[in-house]
Design a protein around this motif. Structure first.
Motif, PDB file in Angstrom:
ATOM      1  N   VAL A  53      47.656  43.529  42.498  1.00 47.21           N
ATOM      2  CA  VAL A  53      46.474  43.213  41.951  1.00 47.21           C
ATOM      3  C   VAL A  53      45.715  42.190  42.934  1.00 47.21           C
ATOM      4  O   VAL A  53      44.419  42.387  43.041  1.00 47.21           O
ATOM      5  CB  VAL A  53      46.683  42.395  40.508  1.00 47.21           C
ATOM      6  N   ARG A  54      46.048  41.069  43.465  1.00 41.30           N
ATOM      7  CA  ARG A  54      45.526  40.423  44.214  1.00 41.30           C
ATOM      8  C   ARG A  54      45.070  40.849  45.625  1.00 41.30           C
ATOM      9  O   ARG A  54      43.945  40.528  45.718  1.00 41.30           O
ATOM     10  CB  ARG A  54      46.417  39.196  44.681  1.00 41.30           C
ATOM     11  N   VAL A  66      41.959  42.971  44.600  1.00 44.93           N
ATOM     12  CA  VAL A  66      40.917  41.947  44.396  1.00 44.93           C
ATOM     13  C   VAL A  66      40.207  41.577  45.607  1.00 44.93           C
ATOM     14  O   VAL A  66      38.808  41.751  45.899  1.00 44.93           O
ATOM     15  CB  VAL A  66      41.169  40.913  43.488  1.00 44.93           C
ATOM     16  N   GLU A  67      41.084  41.249  46.489  1.00 46.65           N
ATOM     17  CA  GLU A  67      40.462  40.877  47.715  1.00 46.65           C
ATOM     18  C   GLU A  67      39.813  41.998  48.926  1.00 46.65           C
ATOM     19  O   GLU A  67      38.691  41.878  49.342  1.00 46.65           O
ATOM     20  CB  GLU A  67      41.571  40.103  48.556  1.00 46.65           C
ATOM     21  N   ALA A 115      38.578  44.595  47.638  1.00 46.40           N
ATOM     22  CA  ALA A 115      37.441  45.033  46.900  1.00 46.40           C
ATOM     23  C   ALA A 115      36.317  44.106  47.074  1.00 46.40           C
ATOM     24  O   ALA A 115      34.991  44.500  47.159  1.00 46.40           O
ATOM     25  CB  ALA A 115      37.812  45.421  45.236  1.00 46.40           C
ATOM     26  N   ALA A 116      36.752  42.860  46.959  1.00 48.09           N
ATOM     27  CA  ALA A 116      35.549  41.613  47.251  1.00 48.09           C
ATOM     28  C   ALA A 116      34.912  41.748  48.610  1.00 48.09           C
ATOM     29  O   ALA A 116      33.748  41.573  49.052  1.00 48.09           O
ATOM     30  CB  ALA A 116      36.248  40.419  46.943  1.00 48.09           C
ATOM     31  N   LEU A 163      44.308  44.283  36.507  1.00 46.65           N
ATOM     32  CA  LEU A 163      43.162  44.223  37.491  1.00 46.65           C
ATOM     33  C   LEU A 163      41.909  43.571  36.609  1.00 46.65           C
ATOM     34  O   LEU A 163      41.210  42.831  36.989  1.00 46.65           O
ATOM     35  CB  LEU A 163      43.051  45.658  37.869  1.00 46.65           C
ATOM     36  N   LYS A 176      42.005  39.971  35.700  1.00 45.92           N
ATOM     37  CA  LYS A 176      42.002  39.215  36.855  1.00 45.92           C
ATOM     38  C   LYS A 176      40.678  39.182  37.485  1.00 45.92           C
ATOM     39  O   LYS A 176      40.106  38.129  37.865  1.00 45.92           O
ATOM     40  CB  LYS A 176      42.980  39.903  38.037  1.00 45.92           C
ATOM     41  N   ALA A 177      39.798  40.326  37.466  1.00 41.59           N
ATOM     42  CA  ALA A 177      38.628  40.558  38.029  1.00 41.59           C
ATOM     43  C   ALA A 177      37.578  41.203  37.002  1.00 41.59           C
ATOM     44  O   ALA A 177      37.452  42.514  37.038  1.00 41.59           O
ATOM     45  CB  ALA A 177      38.477  41.035  39.374  1.00 41.59           C
ATOM     46  N   LEU A 192      34.841  43.705  38.122  1.00 42.07           N
ATOM     47  CA  LEU A 192      35.196  44.919  39.017  1.00 42.07           C
ATOM     48  C   LEU A 192      35.261  46.076  38.346  1.00 42.07           C
ATOM     49  O   LEU A 192      35.694  46.286  37.053  1.00 42.07           O
ATOM     50  CB  LEU A 192      36.639  44.497  39.512  1.00 42.07           C
TER      51      LEU A 192
END
Length: 441
Positions: A47-48, A51-52, A54-55, A77, A80-81, A84
């Motif tokens: 997940v982390r 997210v990174e 995608a960011a 996910l 977390k975001a 997203l």
């Protein structure tokens, strides 16, 4: 003191995660592999990383092995975001689970074109294998050691770089057909995706998560020695961070003795008299059910870093594991209505799941022989590594003698990497730990 133990577990784990993310950002590698012991935070890392990426404006796909894993990742996910946009690639007849329906940013479709161009698309390896168009800069392969190498080959054209995350100690991919014709080939489809990937790309970086946040201090060393002899890990909690207590008194029978021993030490072996039995051993199934019900009826309370004041061990926090589906059915029948909510399943279906207390019917209990299926180290590893507090192993006496009488007779093939530990060694190690420490009732 072992090297590194002076470093807090959270700091040690963060160092590895930072190195993984640095390798991803560098763009120097087409792939990055992360090995993880049970409960080390594989999903958290996935997940982390998602997210990174995608960011940073990098569209990506996530490839999981089962629909359950897909839905779990989507839920994690989305939490977390929340901003997203996520696509759930699925079969045409898929019915979204509550975890998927609960997030407005998730769109479900059977075709990539119908997902609306989300930042992250998640689907099973089988579903991605049916996608013939489109490519993405990144892919994350979750539970990569459960993925067959031919499944990876089918989806490799869909991405440029990938992060592979999985547990090398658990069950290998399996097939119901004879696979001897491919044995020894570097692209043997029955090898895991990671095994074939590294044989052809030995230069890829391999990271190892060093801390299990699931297994208690009483279990991490036992599981590591039995199933991860060359990649030791430690528990993220100390001996005093978790406790299991009972609010109700028991009758003081052997079942009580087993659950109390497990609560005090983290382990117990409930040993039945030595006897060769049918695969569906009615007495063993009855004991497994009795142990699970006793934990429930005595009002077990689990104290942990998540619940310092204690949380009740409800039925959904108890699991019973076995090797075969007929054994699972027999245990469920013994549980009856009183055991509604208690999970009973095979090792294959328990992979990736977590409970407070587990009861394990040993795969070799009551057997006349030790077959490759029952000696599979990953099977016993899965069964004995699902718990946060205590594990009770149910087995008939005589397994050690059975192992001594049936050394491995599997043929040795050229060009097949030797897997450590083998099932014989892992079983001996686990039984030695349970019996030598007086953890037998």
């Amino acid at each position: 003191m072992l090297a590194g133990l002076e470093v807090p577990p959270a700091v040690e784990a963060q160092r590895v995660i930072t190195a993984v993310l640095a390798d991803l950002r560098s763009g120097d590698h087409l792939g990055v592999v992360v090995d993880s012991p049970p409960g080390a935070g594989k999903s958290t890392l996935v997940v982390r990383a998602a997210v990174e990426l995608a960011a940073a404006g990098e569209p990506l796909i996530i490839i999981a092995q089962t629909n359950e894993q897909v839905d779990d990742l989507i839920d994690r996910l989305a939490r977390k975001a929340p901003e997203l946009r996520i696509g759930r690639l699925s079969a045409a007849d898929y019915q979204p689970s509550a975890r998927v329906k609960g997030h407005e940013t998730v769109r479900v479709a059977a075709k990539v074109a119908d997902l609306g161009g989300p930042a992250v698309i998640i689907g099973t390896a089988a579903k991605w294998g049916m996608v013939s168009e489109g490519s993405w800069p990144w892919a994350i392969v979750d539970e990569a050691y459960q993925m067959r190498s031919d499944a990876l080959l089918r989806v490799a054209g869909r991405f440029e770089r990938a992060l592979f995350v999985g547990d090398p100690g658990q069950l290998d991919p399996f097939s119901t057909v004879d696979t001897v014709r491919w044995t020894g080939l570097t692209w043997d489809p029955m090898q895991s995706a990671v095994a074939v990937l590294l044989r052809h790309n030995p230069q890829l970086p391999v990271h190892r998560l060093p801390v299990s946040w699931r297994l208690p201090a009483s279990a991490a060393t036992v599981v590591a020695e039995a199933f991860y002899p060359f990649t030791a890990f430690r528990a993220g909690t100390g001996p005093d961070d978790r406790a299991l207590a009972f609010t109700e008194a028991g009758p003081g029978d052997p079942v009580d003795a087993a659950v109390e021993l497990a609560a005090a030490t983290g382990w117990a072996l409930y040993e039945l008299p030595e006897r060769h039995t049918l695969r569906t051993d009615g007495e063993a199934a009855s004991v497994c059910a009795a142990l699970a019900l006793r934990v429930l009826r005595r009002g077990a309370v689990a104290v942990s870093e998540h619940a310092p004041a204690g949380a009740p061990v409800t039925a959904d926090r108890i699991a019973v594991g076995a090797a075969h589906r007929d054994q699972v059915a027999a245990i469920r029948a013994q549980l009856g209505e009183a055991g509604a909510g208690i999970t009973v399943d095979t090792a294959n279906r328990l992979q990736g799941r977590e409970y407070d207390v587990t009861i394990v019917l040993h795969p070799l209990s009551g057997r006349r022989d030790a077959t490759a299926f029952h000696l599979e180290s990953g099977r016993l590893c899965v069964l004995t590594s699902r718990h946060r507090h205590a594990c009770i192993v149910v087995a008939r006496a005589g397994i050690t003698e059975l192992l001594d009488a049936h050394p491995s007779t599997e043929p040795v093939h050229l060009d097949v990497p030797v897997k450590f530990p083998d099932g014989w060694q892992a079983n001996q190690s686990m039984l030695a730990r349970l019996t030598s420490s007086g953890l037998v009732t």
